[in-house]
Scaffold this active site. Structure first.
Site, PDB file in Angstrom:
ATOM      1  N   TYR A  43       0.784  -1.199  -0.077  1.00  0.00           N
ATOM      2  CA  TYR A  43       0.099  -0.123  -0.053  1.00  0.00           C
ATOM      3  C   TYR A  43       0.882   1.142  -0.040  1.00  0.00           C
ATOM      4  CZ  TYR A  43      -4.404   2.614   0.827  1.00  0.00           C
ATOM      5  OH  TYR A  43      -5.414   3.388   0.802  1.00  0.00           O
ATOM      6  N   LYS A  98     -20.175 -20.357 -11.657  1.00  0.00           N
ATOM      7  CA  LYS A  98     -19.571 -20.102 -12.904  1.00  0.00           C
ATOM      8  C   LYS A  98     -18.132 -19.589 -12.397  1.00  0.00           C
ATOM      9  CE  LYS A  98     -20.180 -20.129 -17.526  1.00  0.00           C
ATOM     10  NZ  LYS A  98     -20.887 -20.925 -18.191  1.00  0.00           N
TER      11      LYS A  98
END
EC number: 1.1.1.38
Length: 386
Positions: A43, A98
């Site tokens: 970060y 999926k």
């Protein structure tokens, strides 16, 4: 938006519900976060130079973010499996499923994105605005004919793979099965007469891919019968079928199309009467793919057909899209996130067919869990990337 009345009582403790409890996906980090040094790299401040480099050269996003291995599974829930228009929330369990298949079979991270249904313009614009986060777009369970325009327009506007699996995944596996059926029966594909029942997403794509593979005599039927130029009720995609199929000029019903046909491909549901099946050519090929009830029950089909395929897992020759889409996207992403071409679809179908070393009447496509399917499809797709 008012909530529909509850008309069915479900056993929320049943095994199927327990399997979906809490959803089927989670987010995991690929880099360790152990201390302040890791934090400063992952970060701020370490991320700043990476951001600026990508802003200067957007292609770097494929290397320095997860984008190149992340696909959006996009649906508005208007044509879910055999359930119909059940909306974006109702569609979520399917889209999560999926995503699980993408990861398990192709190593591709997939994120369900279910949208409130709207106009074609609205849905296209929504997906375009989301697209920078993804390396590819898998369209799923969007009703016809809207699905055709949505896919076409997204392909025109985006530089990443866009693939409507209900169309092309089905078509690729059907073609793979038919390639091996022809090998078993020693028939050239160009000699086949094919009757396709269903002129929606799957029927259109199956027809077009079979034509690319060399099948010249295809008759497509919808609920009103044979699609032919004399009909005045044809919407745009059916008019295109009328202009490019049915070389013998047949008219009438599906029963008329089946007379003397070598192949039946059912992607529509309903039931084909046995007396119509009996009029097909000797030893025909029957792909009755509706789920859970095939258009021709396998017991009936086997009375006449030399080769029978369904969409079900409890019969031989399951025509299942999972044989195609994980490898299709794996290959397209590995090739740099290219658009999926017709040549890539043909290559994928041939790769699937070739994985069956000794095709037989009960083995024309690989089993869903056969090792190496996605890898073979990915390699074939990447090899045909331009």
């Amino acid at each position: 938006m008012s909530q529909p009345e509850q008309t069915t009582t479900f056993d929320l403790d049943a095994a199927a519900f327990r399997a979906h409890e809490g959803g089927k996906l989670e987010v995991r980090a690929t880099k360790p976060l152990r201390d302040r040094d890791d934090l400063s790299l992952l970060y701020t401040p370490g991320v700043a130079d990476v951001c600026l480099a990508i802003a200067e050269d957007p292609s770097l996003s494929r290397r320095f973010t997860a984008r190149n291995n992340t696909v959006a599974v996009v649906s508005d829930g208007t044509a879910v499996l055999g359930l119909g228009d059940i909306g974006p929330l109702g569609a979520m369990p399917v889209m999560e499923g999926k995503a699980v298949l993408f990861k398990h079979f192709g190593g591709v991270d997939a994120i369900p994105v279910t949208l409130e249904s709207g106009s074609v313009d609205e849905l296209v614009e929504a997906v375009v605005r989301l697209a920078p986060s993804f390396g590819g777009i898998n369209l799923e369970d969007i009703s016809a004919p809207r699905c055709f325009d949505i896919e076409r327009r997204l392909r025109e506007r985006l530089d990443i793979p866009v693939f409507h699996d209900d169309q092309h995944g089905t078509a690729i596996v059907v073609l793979a099965g038919l390639i091996n059926a022809c090998r078993v029966l020693d028939r050239p594909m160009s000699s086949l007469t094919v009757a396709v029942s269903g002129a929606g997403a799957a029927g259109v794509a199956v027809t077009q891919l079979l034509q690319l593979a060399g099948v010249t005599d295809i008759v497509v039927c919808d609920s009103r019968g044979v699609i032919e130029p004399g009909r005045a009720d044809l919407v745009a995609h059916k008019q295109q079928l009328a202009d490019t199929t049915n070389p013998r000029g047949l008219r009438g019903s599906l029963g008329d199309a089946l007379v003397g046909a070598d192949v039946y491909v059912g992607v529509s549901g309903g039931t084909v009467p046995e007396e119509q099946v009996a009029t097909m050519a000797p030893d025909p090929i029957i792909f009755a793919l509706a789920n859970p009830n095939p258009e021709v029950h396998p017991d009936v089909a086997h009375r006449y057909a030399s080769i029978v395929a369904t969409g079900r897992s409890d019969y031989p020759n399951q025509i299942n899209n999972v044989l195609a889409f994980p490898g299709i996207f794996r290959g397209a992403l590995d090739a740099g996130g290219v658009q999926i071409s017709e040549e890539m679809k043909l290559a994928a179908a041939r790769a699937i067919a070739d994985l069956v070393e000794e095709p037989s009447a009960d083995l024309i496509v690989p089993p869903v869990f056969q090792e190496g399917v996605a890898e073979a499809v990915a390699a074939a797709v990447a090899a045909h990337a331009s």
